[in-house]
Motif scaffolding. Sequence first.
Motif, PDB file in Angstrom:
ATOM      1  N   GLU C  20      42.845  30.271  30.382  1.00 25.86           N
ATOM      2  CA  GLU C  20      43.184  30.629  28.998  1.00 25.86           C
ATOM      3  C   GLU C  20      42.408  31.866  28.546  1.00 25.86           C
ATOM      4  N   ARG C  21      41.125  31.912  28.910  1.00 22.92           N
ATOM      5  CA  ARG C  21      40.281  32.963  28.357  1.00 22.92           C
ATOM      6  C   ARG C  21      40.078  34.145  29.312  1.00 22.92           C
ATOM      7  N   VAL C  22      40.451  33.993  30.584  1.00 23.03           N
ATOM      8  CA  VAL C  22      40.391  35.080  31.579  1.00 23.03           C
ATOM      9  C   VAL C  22      39.042  35.815  31.505  1.00 23.03           C
ATOM     10  N   PRO C  23      37.956  35.126  31.830  1.00 28.82           N
ATOM     11  CA  PRO C  23      36.646  35.766  31.716  1.00 28.82           C
ATOM     12  C   PRO C  23      36.519  36.979  32.650  1.00 28.82           C
ATOM     13  N   LEU C  24      35.863  38.016  32.123  1.00 27.43           N
ATOM     14  CA  LEU C  24      35.591  39.218  32.916  1.00 27.43           C
ATOM     15  C   LEU C  24      34.315  38.970  33.715  1.00 27.43           C
TER      16      LEU C  24
END
Lengths: 270, 270, 270
Positions: C20-24
Amino acid sequence: MDPDPAEPAAVWRTLAAIRERVPLVHNITNVVVANVTANALLAIGASPAMVQAEEEVGEFARVADALVVNLGTVTAERAAAMRVAVAAAGEAGKPWVLDPVAVGAIGFRTRLAVELVRARPAAIRGNASEVLSLAGFGGAGRGVDSSAQSESARLAAGQLARDTGAAVAVTGPVDYITDGTRLISVGNGHPMMTRVTGIGCTATALLGACLGVQFDGMAASAHALVLIGIAGEIAAERARAPGSFQVALLDALYELDEATVLQRARIARR
Amino acid sequence: MDPDPAEPAAVWRTLAAIRERVPLVHNITNVVVANVTANALLAIGASPAMVQAEEEVGEFARVADALVVNLGTVTAERAAAMRVAVAAAGEAGKPWVLDPVAVGAIGFRTRLAVELVRARPAAIRGNASEVLSLAGFGGAGRGVDSSAQSESARLAAGQLARDTGAAVAVTGPVDYITDGTRLISVGNGHPMMTRVTGIGCTATALLGACLGVQFDGMAASAHALVLIGIAGEIAAERARAPGSFQVALLDALYELDEATVLQRARIARR
Amino acid sequence: MDPDPAEPAAVWRTLAAIRERVPLVHNITNVVVANVTANALLAIGASPAMVQAEEEVGEFARVADALVVNLGTVTAERAAAMRVAVAAAGEAGKPWVLDPVAVGAIGFRTRLAVELVRARPAAIRGNASEVLSLAGFGGAGRGVDSSAQSESARLAAGQLARDTGAAVAVTGPVDYITDGTRLISVGNGHPMMTRVTGIGCTATALLGACLGVQFDGMAASAHALVLIGIAGEIAAERARAPGSFQVALLDALYELDEATVLQRARIARR
């Protein structure tokens, strides 16, 4: 030395020794093939390590069973590390192999290769252009492709072997390996191997694995070329394009067994 | 220049020329994609070389048919090599292409990109964020992902093309290529291409191969994007997850034929 | 912190949050695994970046959601970048994870690891040899292979966790994760994972993705090890050799769904 290294049974003994003894193979290699050569070494049964810092390679080369020095994408920093590593390997009595990638095409690495071979590699593996250049026969390469046929480089290989004390392997449609006196040919392989990057580098890494269990540079070179050649033939039977071929080649290296090696090995004394 | 580069037949002519002439493509690229871009160049029919040392790149860029400069994972050492290489390519009249990976997100490489484009690349390929940033329109990227749609970057691309003399390609769901006057769109591709690392970098490498046989930057850019886009579509038909997609993409590049290119190319002048 | 991180449902919540948040996830990692770890992060649903220049890493570590520092193939230049990056992450309050590849086997990187852990990683993941060495218990490794069993390293892990404030994960046939007080075990995985290079590094990269959405280092470590372990099990059901296993592993990471995670997770508080 193996009583007769140019026998399929000798190839199998080398592979069985790799799987039993799991030699630690130290690679100072290029960024293009670091992953695939590490995977090929694991697939064949060896233990790869890719230590490359000048601060680390001396300590590591002393404990590894063999060292692989590959000039692809070399930088000044990595060249410095190579000098330290080959000296350490020499002091510790550990065998090392040189892959003179694109030597002849670029002055910097040609000079580096000429310098490194003075540190007495056990083996040198290159294509015809690279071997011609390193032997001082000219033969300017065009990048990493071979612009001369391997047979025409046999004379240069013999000279280079006598000058350096290394076994010299010239790879091409047929591979030739010489120590300046003896000559072995290997007929395994498939044209698809030229359509995937790093197959030559992988052959040299496997040569390092063979050196880790087999101190005769002629035998180690010939056996490595038979093994990757057979794996390439099997992969070409399973895959018709380079993406799936690369996957199938790793699978085939892992699955090599005695019956396959004995049946398929095309190795002969010339 | 091709009489009309925005024709499927022109794409095929470029691919056929690559396979016939096997251009030597010199890549100074990042460690993440070095292997996959070399394999993609081999699959399409070109000859890759990844020479990256400051001591080597000038000599090599002069003999290669085209140069690819990719800013991913750039270091100060590789930046120095890029400066030498683009100067050498310029002196030798060899075309080069810039991939400004993550420009806009990091000051160091934004400044480097601004400096490099003064050396007149034949083409620049980036996503919308990168092109907006390089054109001075702001548009801070978030790593290598595009945070702006490619259509919104068309104005920036036109400005950048007029400022630099390069063809500028903005890739996204639809790709746009402009020289500041003309505009070509390419509709090939598949969303799965965003789930594998290095597809943009691979597109730029193939653009280098096209430049090696096709001096018009507009045509080379558009044709490269059609070719990788078609390969991506075919790969997505064969594979439903990124591991097997990556393998299928290399296979599809290798297998591209005239009928497939003519039937699938979605290229148009706007 | 998750109410109970040692529950399959908690593993699934972490994976769902990544998607959902697609962390970098910022990786300073080795040349062998740069490609496969970037692809694994994309497959799991995160956004990878591999920025590694000393001039760039400070700026980038501040904007990324998590930082992964991997000591494989470290050089003096990359070590300098790691120092800058961990300081920047600390200042920005961003979590980071250390993978002490081959620590214990080489003095240079052992000293580097000892220095880096003072900058308070959220997590440390290594094999038994690496954790024993980093905790000061000796246990010289042989390259990147583990020469001690993971259970025997549990005491060392607890000490290291108390000394550094990090969650410490020791991977092996069974994985153990501790913060010096609590202990979680993970039983997922397959022996084929030791026949492909970079699986440990990939686990650490996925740990970085989990840290990007889950600040509890114990939970992030355990969940990452469950996820890659399940993917490895699925891949081993589909592929019997390492080339195709590597492809299947990426596919399996991409395809993980709630039912599979809940059914297969072998995670327990000890």
